[in-house]
Motif scaffolding. Structure first.
Motif, PDB file in Angstrom:
ATOM      1  N   LYS A  25       0.830  -1.208   0.000  1.00 47.91           N
ATOM      2  CA  LYS A  25       0.000   0.000   0.000  1.00 47.91           C
ATOM      3  C   LYS A  25       0.864   1.259   0.000  1.00 47.91           C
ATOM      4  N   SER A  26       1.982   1.216   0.722  1.00 51.99           N
ATOM      5  CA  SER A  26       2.825   2.406   0.852  1.00 51.99           C
ATOM      6  C   SER A  26       3.469   2.823  -0.473  1.00 51.99           C
ATOM      7  N   VAL A  27       3.694   1.849  -1.367  1.00 54.46           N
ATOM      8  CA  VAL A  27       4.303   2.192  -2.665  1.00 54.46           C
ATOM      9  C   VAL A  27       3.254   2.327  -3.755  1.00 54.46           C
ATOM     10  N   GLY A  28       1.984   2.262  -3.370  1.00 60.75           N
ATOM     11  CA  GLY A  28       0.902   2.524  -4.317  1.00 60.75           C
ATOM     12  C   GLY A  28       0.530   1.374  -5.224  1.00 60.75           C
ATOM     13  N   MET A  29       0.806   0.141  -4.809  1.00 60.66           N
ATOM     14  CA  MET A  29       0.416  -0.999  -5.646  1.00 60.66           C
ATOM     15  C   MET A  29      -1.094  -1.180  -5.601  1.00 60.66           C
ATOM     16  N   ALA A  30      -1.709  -1.320  -6.762  1.00 62.88           N
ATOM     17  CA  ALA A  30      -3.163  -1.491  -6.834  1.00 62.88           C
ATOM     18  C   ALA A  30      -3.564  -2.796  -6.152  1.00 62.88           C
ATOM     19  N   LYS A  31      -4.735  -2.778  -5.510  1.00 65.71           N
ATOM     20  CA  LYS A  31      -5.177  -3.945  -4.739  1.00 65.71           C
ATOM     21  C   LYS A  31      -5.317  -5.205  -5.581  1.00 65.71           C
TER      22      LYS A  31
END
Length: 404
Positions: free
Chosen positions: A134-140
Motif C-alpha cells: 500500500k505504501s508504494v501505491g500498488m493497486a489492490k
C-alpha cells in the motif's frame, strides 16, 4: 511481528480480484452443431451468463461453502479475444520472496505498474507486506500476499500447498529474500537446525524452487523463468568478492554435516563461524544452483534459469545488522568512489527486466549491468561456476531438505 502460517489457515492468503469474467462468442462459434448468427450472439451471451450464475448459486448452496476472511481468485484466461479477432497475452503470475522491502518490493512495484503481472508477495511478515504494498501505491488487484518463512522447511511446504490451493498459474519464480548477519559472533539457526544464513538463503530457496519447478512446467506462459538473486560478494573474480572474508565452500564437509554447530561446523567449509562469510557462501550456493537447475531442467521444460547482480543497493535494509559507521560511510563510498551504487528503484527495474524482458530470456546466465545501465552476461568466478561442486551441493542439499 512475524506471523505463522498456521494462524492464517485457511485464510493464509490475502487475495484481490483481477477483473470480471466475460463470455465471448467468436464468429464461427457453434452450439450443438448449429452456427450462431451475429444477431443472436447477445441473447445467447445473456442466457449463458444467467445459466452460469444460477448453476453456481445452486452448487454453492448444496456444498454449504463458507468464505470467511477470503476472497475468490479470478485467474485471467490464457488469451482474451478482441473485437478485431486478435489475441492478447494474459497477465503473468510471478512469485517474489522477500517482497516486503528492498529489492523485492521495488521489483514487485515495477512489475505491478505495468499491468501485465500479478505479484505474489511471499513474505515472513504478512502485515508488513500488506502495508508495504500500500505504501508504494500498488493497486489492490495487482498483488497477493502469502506467508512464507524460508527459515522453516515446514513453512516452505505450507506455502507451496497454499499457492496450489489458490489455483493461480506460476509463470515466474524469483528467489530474492536473504539474511545477512555480518557482525554475528555466534551462529543462529533455522527451525530445522541449519545455520541461519545458508539455511534461509540457500536451503529454503532450494526446497521452494525444487517443489515449484513442477508448477512452472505446467504453465502455458510463453516465457517461464526461475530467477535466483546472486551477489558480487560471492564472486572472487571481482574486487568486491576479494574483500575478506572471501567466499569459499571448501570440501563442503560442514554442509554435509548439517551446519548444526554440534557434530559439525555451522559453516559450509567446516571452519569457524563468520557471519559475513556465511552470507557470501550462501550466494555462491545460489549461483551454483541456478546452473544446476539449468543443466537438469532447461532442455526438458523450456524454463529459463538465471541469476543476477543488479548493482550495489548501498541503502538497502539488507545492511541493517551492520555497524553504524559502515551504514554511514558505505553509501557515499559506493556513489562517489566505486560508482557502483544503484537505488532500490533502479535495481528493482533491473530485476523486473530479468522477469519479463524477451532479450533476457537466455537460460544459464548471470546478468549484470554496466555504467550505462545496459545488461550483459557476466562471468562467474571459478568456484561459482564449478560444475562438479554444483552437483555435490545439489545432492547434499536434497538430503538436508528431505528430498532424497
Amino acid at each position: 511481528m512475524a506471523l505463522q502460517a498456521s494462524s492464517f489457515l485457511p485464510s493464509a492468503v490475502t487475495v484481490h480480484k483481477e477483473g470480471k469474467s466475460s463470455f465471448v462468442v467468436k464468429k464461427d462459434s457453434a452450439f450443438l452443431g448449429i452456427s450462431i448468427s451475429d444477431h443472436h450472439k447477445s441473447d445467447f451471451s445473456v442466457v449463458s451468463l444467467r445459466s452460469k450464475r444460477s448453476l453456481a448459486k445452486k452448487s454453492n448452496q448444496s456444498r454449504g461453502l463458507t468464505r470467511a476472511q477470503t476472497t475468490s481468485i479470478t485467474t485471467p484466461s490464457i488469451t482474451r479475444a478482441t473485437t478485431d479477432g486478435k489475441k492478447t497475452l494474459r497477465k503473468g503470475t510471478v512469485v517474489i520472496t522477500g517482497a516486503s522491502s528492498g529489492l523485492g518490493l521495488a521489483t514487485a512495484k515495477s512489475l505491478a505498474e505495468t499491468g501485465k503481472w500479478h505479484v505474489v508477495m511471499a513474505c515472513r511478515n504478512f502485515l508488513k507486506a500488506e502495508k508495504a504494498a500500500k505504501s508504494v501505491g500498488m493497486a489492490k488487484d495487482s498483488y497477493t500476499v502469502m506467508h512464507l518463512d524460508l527459515a522453516s522447511l515446514d513453512s516452505v511446504r505450507q506455502f507451496v500447498d497454499n499457492f496450489r490451493r489458490s489455483e493461480m498459474s506460476l509463470d515466474v519464480l524469483v528467489c530474492n529474500a536473504a539474511v545477512y548477519l555480518p557482525t554475528a559472533k555466534e551462529p543462529t539457526f533455522t527451525a530445522e537446525g541449519f545455520e541461519l544464513s545458508v539455511g534461509t538463503n540457500h536451503l529454503g530457496h532450494f526446497l521452494l524452487a525444487r517443489l515449484l519447478v513442477d508448477d512452472l512446467k505446467k504453465s502455458d506462459y510463453p516465457s517461464k523463468r526461475l530467477i535466483i538473486v546472486g551477489s558480487i560478494t560471492g564472486n572472487t573474480n571481482t574486487l568486491a568478492g576479494n574483500v575478506p572474508p572471501k567466499a569459499n565452500l571448501g570440501d563442503l564437509r560442514g554442509l554435509a554435516g548439517g551446519l548444526n554447530g554440534l557434530n559439525s561446523s555451522a559453516m559450509i567449509d567446516g571452519n569457524e563461524f563468520d557471519g559475513a562469510k556465511a552470507y557470501k557462501d550462501s550466494k555462491v550456493c545460489n549461483m551454483l544452483m541456478m546452473q544446476e537447475f539449468h543443466k537438469r531442467y532447461h532442455e526438458e521444460t523450456g524454463i529459463a534459469f538465471s541469476s543476477l547482480y543488479p548493482g550495489c543497493i548501498a541503502t538497502t535494509g539488507l545492511f541493517r545488522e551492520h555497524i553504524p559507521l559502515f551504514r554511514l560511510l558505505f553509501p557515499p563510498f559506493q556513489k562517489y568512489i566505486t560508482k557502483g551504487y544503484v537505488s532500490e528503484t533502479e535495481a528493482g527495474q533491473r530485476l523486473a527486466q530479468v522477469v519479463s524482458d524477451p532479450s533476457l530470456l537466455k537460460s544459464g546466465v548471470y546478468w549484470s549491468w554496466n555504467k550505462n545501465s545496459a545488461s550483459f552476461e557476466n562471468q562467474l568466478s571459478q568456484e561459482a561456476s564449478d560444475a562438479e561442486k554444483a552437483r555435490k551441493v545439489w545432492e547434499i542439499s536434497e538430503k538436508l531438505v528431505g528430498l532424497a
